[in-house]
Structure formats: structure tokens, C-alpha cells
Write an enzyme that holds these catalytic residues in place. Structure first.
Site, PDB file in Angstrom:
ATOM      1  N   GLU A   5      37.860 -29.639 -30.944  1.00  0.00           N
ATOM      2  CA  GLU A   5      37.352 -29.089 -29.691  1.00  0.00           C
ATOM      3  C   GLU A   5      35.876 -28.741 -29.802  1.00  0.00           C
ATOM      4  OE1 GLU A   5      37.889 -25.281 -26.660  1.00  0.00           O
ATOM      5  OE2 GLU A   5      38.258 -25.090 -28.816  1.00  0.00           O
TER       6      GLU A   5
ATOM      7  N   THR B  17      42.054 -23.037 -25.977  1.00  0.00           N
ATOM      8  CA  THR B  17      42.426 -24.422 -26.253  1.00  0.00           C
ATOM      9  C   THR B  17      43.127 -24.594 -27.591  1.00  0.00           C
ATOM     10  OG1 THR B  17      40.703 -25.297 -24.796  1.00  0.00           O
ATOM     11  CG2 THR B  17      41.561 -26.772 -26.502  1.00  0.00           C
TER      12      THR B  17
ATOM     13  N   HIS C 119      34.668 -23.091 -13.644  1.00  0.00           N
ATOM     14  CA  HIS C 119      35.104 -24.465 -13.870  1.00  0.00           C
ATOM     15  C   HIS C 119      35.021 -25.266 -12.580  1.00  0.00           C
ATOM     16  CE1 HIS C 119      37.806 -22.945 -17.404  1.00  0.00           C
ATOM     17  NE2 HIS C 119      36.517 -22.944 -17.704  1.00  0.00           N
TER      18      HIS C 119
ATOM     19  N   HIS D 197      29.268 -22.053 -18.837  1.00  0.00           N
ATOM     20  CA  HIS D 197      29.608 -20.756 -18.247  1.00  0.00           C
ATOM     21  C   HIS D 197      28.388 -19.843 -18.175  1.00  0.00           C
ATOM     22  CE1 HIS D 197      33.818 -21.041 -17.464  1.00  0.00           C
ATOM     23  NE2 HIS D 197      34.165 -21.282 -18.726  1.00  0.00           N
TER      24      HIS D 197
ATOM     25  N   ASP E 170      31.645 -25.814 -23.189  1.00  0.00           N
ATOM     26  CA  ASP E 170      32.181 -24.999 -22.101  1.00  0.00           C
ATOM     27  C   ASP E 170      31.422 -23.684 -21.976  1.00  0.00           C
ATOM     28  OD1 ASP E 170      34.505 -24.092 -20.257  1.00  0.00           O
ATOM     29  OD2 ASP E 170      34.597 -22.617 -21.880  1.00  0.00           O
TER      30      ASP E 170
ATOM     31  N   HIS F  40      41.172 -19.080 -29.722  1.00  0.00           N
ATOM     32  CA  HIS F  40      40.729 -19.200 -28.330  1.00  0.00           C
ATOM     33  C   HIS F  40      41.749 -20.030 -27.559  1.00  0.00           C
ATOM     34  CE1 HIS F  40      37.669 -19.832 -25.065  1.00  0.00           C
ATOM     35  NE2 HIS F  40      37.397 -18.593 -25.408  1.00  0.00           N
TER      36      HIS F  40
ATOM     37  N   ASP G 100      39.600 -30.524 -21.055  1.00  0.00           N
ATOM     38  CA  ASP G 100      40.609 -29.694 -20.410  1.00  0.00           C
ATOM     39  C   ASP G 100      40.282 -29.489 -18.934  1.00  0.00           C
ATOM     40  OD1 ASP G 100      38.404 -28.265 -21.194  1.00  0.00           O
ATOM     41  OD2 ASP G 100      39.497 -26.652 -22.182  1.00  0.00           O
ATOM     42  N   HIS G 101      38.994 -29.509 -18.601  1.00  0.00           N
ATOM     43  CA  HIS G 101      38.558 -29.306 -17.219  1.00  0.00           C
ATOM     44  C   HIS G 101      37.085 -29.657 -17.120  1.00  0.00           C
ATOM     45  CE1 HIS G 101      36.513 -25.807 -18.766  1.00  0.00           C
ATOM     46  NE2 HIS G 101      37.653 -25.424 -19.315  1.00  0.00           N
TER      47      HIS G 101
ATOM     48  N   SER H 278      41.299 -22.855 -19.012  1.00  0.00           N
ATOM     49  CA  SER H 278      41.489 -23.625 -20.236  1.00  0.00           C
ATOM     50  C   SER H 278      42.866 -23.440 -20.856  1.00  0.00           C
ATOM     51  CB  SER H 278      40.424 -23.241 -21.268  1.00  0.00           C
ATOM     52  OG  SER H 278      39.132 -23.496 -20.781  1.00  0.00           O
TER      53      SER H 278
END
Length: 506
Positions: A314, A156, A436, A323, A319, A154, A360-361, A93
Site C-alpha cells: 500500500e 487498508t 475522497h 487529504h 492518500d 491503518h 481503494d478509492h 478506506s
């Protein structure tokens, strides 16, 4: 090789400008009727998450789900962005955030620095800093803001303001002694020092702003939530003192946030948890604001600026849910993000606001199994496996903590509550944290010059579109000054202007 911040940024702007001449020059007979005053950038997740969230949204409304429209599904322009980092095929990220915020591809684990910087090596920072679209907007006189469901320091959000060779340097407690001695700054400190007077910052991360072992205001008896700073600084108090005569307010709970009159607030700092915000499914609705509520307050404050604003939003807990292999948490976070996008659309105008929704991914999350129409997104596939004769959920991960072997075989999901909020979907490869994905991510766009986001682009192309549309940063040759003002606006648009002319002529 060390490359200066100015040279890196100038090179990226020059490359973007060359592309735009191909897009725009052949239609210079039309003037752009709309002006891009403001830019909204929402950070989402990969395409499988988009599709699954669409279905969940519909099912929460009593529909089968597949035919439902997310707010971004209504955007007229869609493109793909290539997410790789300069040193990673599957990105992290920090490097991707640097790409879509600063316009320069970067190494994994680094924020706000070019690829000449080496992760965790403090002495490679100086001379390799790159500035972000948020900085360009602030320098142009626009209001700027950051809203996130993660810590505000964080990966991002930090790429919007920080220059750090390690994304995990949240406070000085997380930094090695040699980095501190060499003069590198932690990310929390940079939030308050690098870009003075960011107008709105809302998210988590309280503990990184307070002296070590200082009790948290919300969790006074929980040591892990206490302050972390070894330098003894109280960054929140410093900010409050600096802003006391500038209509600045600090809040740490929902009641304080929603009691504010945006017309009487010029600067707002809101830190609602010691770390990341809680998942929306677990949110204390009395104490913790939703993403939608934070976005609404942010826009109402920022839009007072007559020059417009830039806001980064965000949905970072999407995300985190992935995870942890917790698809239900991730998808409910995504539906909340959709609500925030919808609310933002009601508070702004497509005629003067460029809105971009991207990621971002991606993640190694997917769903399949030939489920029937209307099957609950968290449900089972209609047939059992023809190999082990056990049922399986439609949602699966390529890797992650959901890999479980019971009595030497794959766990039988029919024996557990696979629709529980924190159920970890089965994964093919055991990992403590899911990884990711490396595929391209979608970029949805609406508003002035949104047509520049079509086809397939490098991820670092995105902020140059935003800057080009808003006439900020270095690439402003296409802009004209307003009559009697110093402000700049776009002059030509090959598509938007033609559509406007068509409406007038028909």
C-alpha cells in the site's frame, strides 16, 4: 441481521464462480500452461492521480511527461472497480479495503466484517467476521506479507487480518471502555493474534505496540511518539520471543533492514516510525527505507516458499497527501510506488505471478486549465481567470484545506511559492481535510488469469480473481492437483491458453 463468516464468504465465492463459468467453460479444450504461484496486490489511487504521476515521472527524467509510461501502463489488462460502501456513495478506506481484500462489501469505518456489523458497536462483531485473501493464502501454505507506508494497523492493511467495527481502534487506548469489557480487541493486538506468523510486516505504527508512555527508540524525548497501550503489553517483545527460534527478526531502521540476508530470514517485522512513515520527499534516507526497498526485501523473503506467496503493498501516503491538499507530496509518493511496482516486476515472473494494481478509492483531485504540452505538473494554467483576473494552478481540489480568502477574495497564487513541497493547492470548498472521490478506480493486471479483470466490476470481485488464479480459498473446483503433490493449480484459461497455443503453432 447477523450472517456467519462462512456463509458470507461462501456466497461471494459462489457468485464469482458463476461469473467465471461464463468466462472459461466454453474453452475447456485448452490447458493453462502457466501456474499462479504468487499474487502481488499494489494499492495506488484514482485515475487523475495516475495521469498526474505519469507526467511527473517523465518530468523528473527531463521529458515533457505526457508520453511517459508508468509501470502499470505496461500491464495488458485494465478494468474499472465500483468503490461505494454498502452505506456510502463516496466510500472510506476501511469499507473498500474489506471489499478488495475479503470479497464482501462493507460499511464505512469497519474492517474485516460484513455489512451486518455496525460501526463502533462491539456487540455486532461476532458472527459477522469475514476473512481475507491474505488468510486464504496463508491457510493454503503460501508465504504472506504486508508492506505499507502508513501504520500497519491503518484501515487498508488492517482489513487483511483484523475484524473490527471501528477502524480507529488502533490500540486499546483508542477503544471505549464498554468495547473492551465486551471483549473486542484492538487492531494492533489482532495483527499478532488473528493470523499467527504473518511472514513479513513492514510499515509504521510502533507506538501502538508498546506500553503506555514507554519512550520510543527513535524519538525518546517526544511524548506523542511514546507507547499507547493501556494493557501494558509489549507486542513487539512478545513477537520477538515467539520467533527467536524461527529465524524471525525485528527491525526499526533502514540499516537494520538492508543488513539482513533474506536467505537467513523467515519472518520479519519492521516498524520504522511511531505512526505513519514520513513522506518520501521528507524521508531521512539514512534511517528510513523507501517503499521500493521494503518491497524488495519482502519479496526476497516471501519467494523462498515453494508454494508461492501473497503480498499486499500500500502506498498509503498518497492518500494522506491528498487529504492534506498537498499534491506535490501525494504525486511524489505515487512515483515512488511506481518504482516499487517496477522492482517487483524484476523480482518475479509474469508466468507464475499475478500482479494487480488498483486503488481503494479516488480523491477530489484534478488538473486542467488548458496547460501546454510539457507544462510542469505543479505549474500555472496559461491564462488567468476571466472572473477575478488572477492566475491559478493547474492542480486543484474540489474541497480541502487549500481554500483561502485574502482581503475578501481568492488568494493570488503568484504571490506565494506554489511549487513548495507542502503547498496546499486551492480548493473550491473549505474543509480541514480533503475528501475522497466517488468515481470508479482502475484495476491494472498482468500474469496468469489477469484477463478476468476487464470491463466494470464491483470492487469485492477483485480478491475472488486472485484466489481463483492461485487456487486458494473455497472456490477451487477448477483446480487440479500436481502429480505427486498436494498443491493445486488452475486448469483452464480461455485467453491465456489460446495465446500460448498460438505462439507454439506459429
Amino acid at each position: 441481521r447477523h450472517t456467519s463468516m462462512e456463509n458470507q464468504t461462501t456466497k461471494s465465492h459462489r457468485q464469482f464462480n458463476s461469473f467465471c463459468k461464463l468466462q472459461i467453460n466454453y474453452k475447456r479444450v485448452f490447458l493453462l500452461v502457466t501456474e499462479t504461484k504468487s499474487v502481488l496486490c499494489f494499492l495506488w489511487m484514482g485515475v487523475p492521480t495516475v495521469t498526474a504521476a505519469r507526467i511527473l515521472k517523465g518530468q523528473l527524467n527531463g521529458q515533457s511527461g505526457e508520453e511517459t509510461l508508468l509501470e502499470m501502463d505496461k500491464f495488458p489488462f485494465v478494468s474499472l472497480a465500483k468503490t461505494y460502501n454498502t452505506n456510502a456513495q463516496v466510500p472510506d478506506s476501511a469499507g473498500t479495503a474489506t471489499a478488495f481484500l475479503c470479497g464482501v462489501k462493507a460499511n464505512e469505518g469497519t474492517v474485516g466484517v460484513s455489512a451486518a456489523a455496525v460501526r463502533s458497536q462491539c456487540n455486532t462483531t461476532e458472527g459477522n467476521e469475514v476473512t481475507s485473501i491474505l488468510r486464504w493464502a496463508k491457510d493454503a501454505g503460501k508465504a504472506v506479507g504486508i508492506v505499507t507506508t502508513t501504520r500497519v494497523n491503518h484501515a487498508t492493511p488492517s482489513a487483511a487480518y483484523a475484524h473490527s467495527v471501528d477502524r480507529e481502534w488502533y490500540s486499546d487506548s483508542e477503544m471505549p471502555a464498554e468495547a473492551l469489557q465486551a471483549g473486542c480487541k484492538d487492531i494492533a493486538r489482532q495483527l499478532f493474534e488473528n493470523i499467527p506468523n504473518i511472514d513479513v510486516v513492514l510499515g509504521g505504527g510502533r507506538k501502538y505496540m508498546f506500553p503506555k508512555n514507554k519512550s520510543d527508540v527513535e524519538y525518546p524525548n517526544v511524548l506523542k511518539h511514546s507507547g499507547t497501550r493501556k494493557d501494558g503489553r509489549n507486542l513487539v517483545q512478545e513477537w520477538t520471543d515467539r520467533m527467536k527460534d524461527k529465524k524471525g527478526h525485528y527491525v526499526w531502521n533502514k540499516k537494520q533492514l538492508l543488513s539482513l540476508n533474506p536467505n537467513n530470514v523467515d519472518y520479519l517485522l519492521g516498524l520504522f516510525e511511531p505512526g505513519d512513515l514520513t513522506y518520501d520527499l521528507e524521508r531521512n534516507t539514512d534511517n528510513d527505507p523507501s517503499l521500493t526497498e521494503m518491497v524488495e526485501v519482502a519479496i526476497k523473503i516471501l519467494r523462498k516458499n515453494p508454494s508461492g506467496f501473497y503480498l499486499l503493498v500500500e502506498g498509503g501516503r498518497i492518500d494522506h497527501g491528498h487529504h492534506e491538499g498537498k499534491a506535490k507530496q501525494a504525486l511524489h509518493e505515487a512515483v515512488e510506488m511506481d518504482r516499487a511496482i517496477g522492482r517487483a516486476g524484476l523480482l518475479t515472473s509474469i508466468h507464475d505471478t499475478l500482479t494487480i494494481v488498483t486503488a481503494d478509492h479516488s480523491h477530489v483531485f484534478n488538473f486542467g486549465g488548458y496547460t501546454v504540452r510539457g507544462n510542469t505538473i505543479f505549474g500555472l494554467a496559461p491564462r488567468v481567470s476571466d472572473i477575478d483576473q488572477k492566475p491559478f494552478t493547474s492542480i486543484l481540489y474540489g474541497n480541502g484545506p487549500g481554500y483561502k480568502i485574502v482581503n475578501g477574495a481568492r488568494e493570488n497564487v503568484s504571490t506565494i511559492d506554489y511549487q513548495e513541497n507542502n503547498y496546499q493547492a486551492q480548493a473550491a470548498v473549505p474543509l480541514s481535510m480533503e475528501t475522497h472521490g466517488g468515481e470508479d478506480v482502475a484495476v491494472f493486471a498482468k500474469g496468469p488469469l489477469a484477463h478476468l479483470l476487464h470491463g466494470v466490476h464491483e470492487q469485492n470481485y477483485i480478491p475472488h480473481v486472485m484466489a481463483y488464479a492461485a487456487c486458494i480459498g473455497q472456490n477451487r473446483e477448477h483446480c487440479l492437483a500436481h502429480s505427486g503433490t498436494a498443491g493445486l493449480r488452475p486448469v483452464f484459461s480461455s485467453i491465456a491458453a489460446i495465446l500460448t497455443a498460438t505462439r507454439l503453432l506459429c
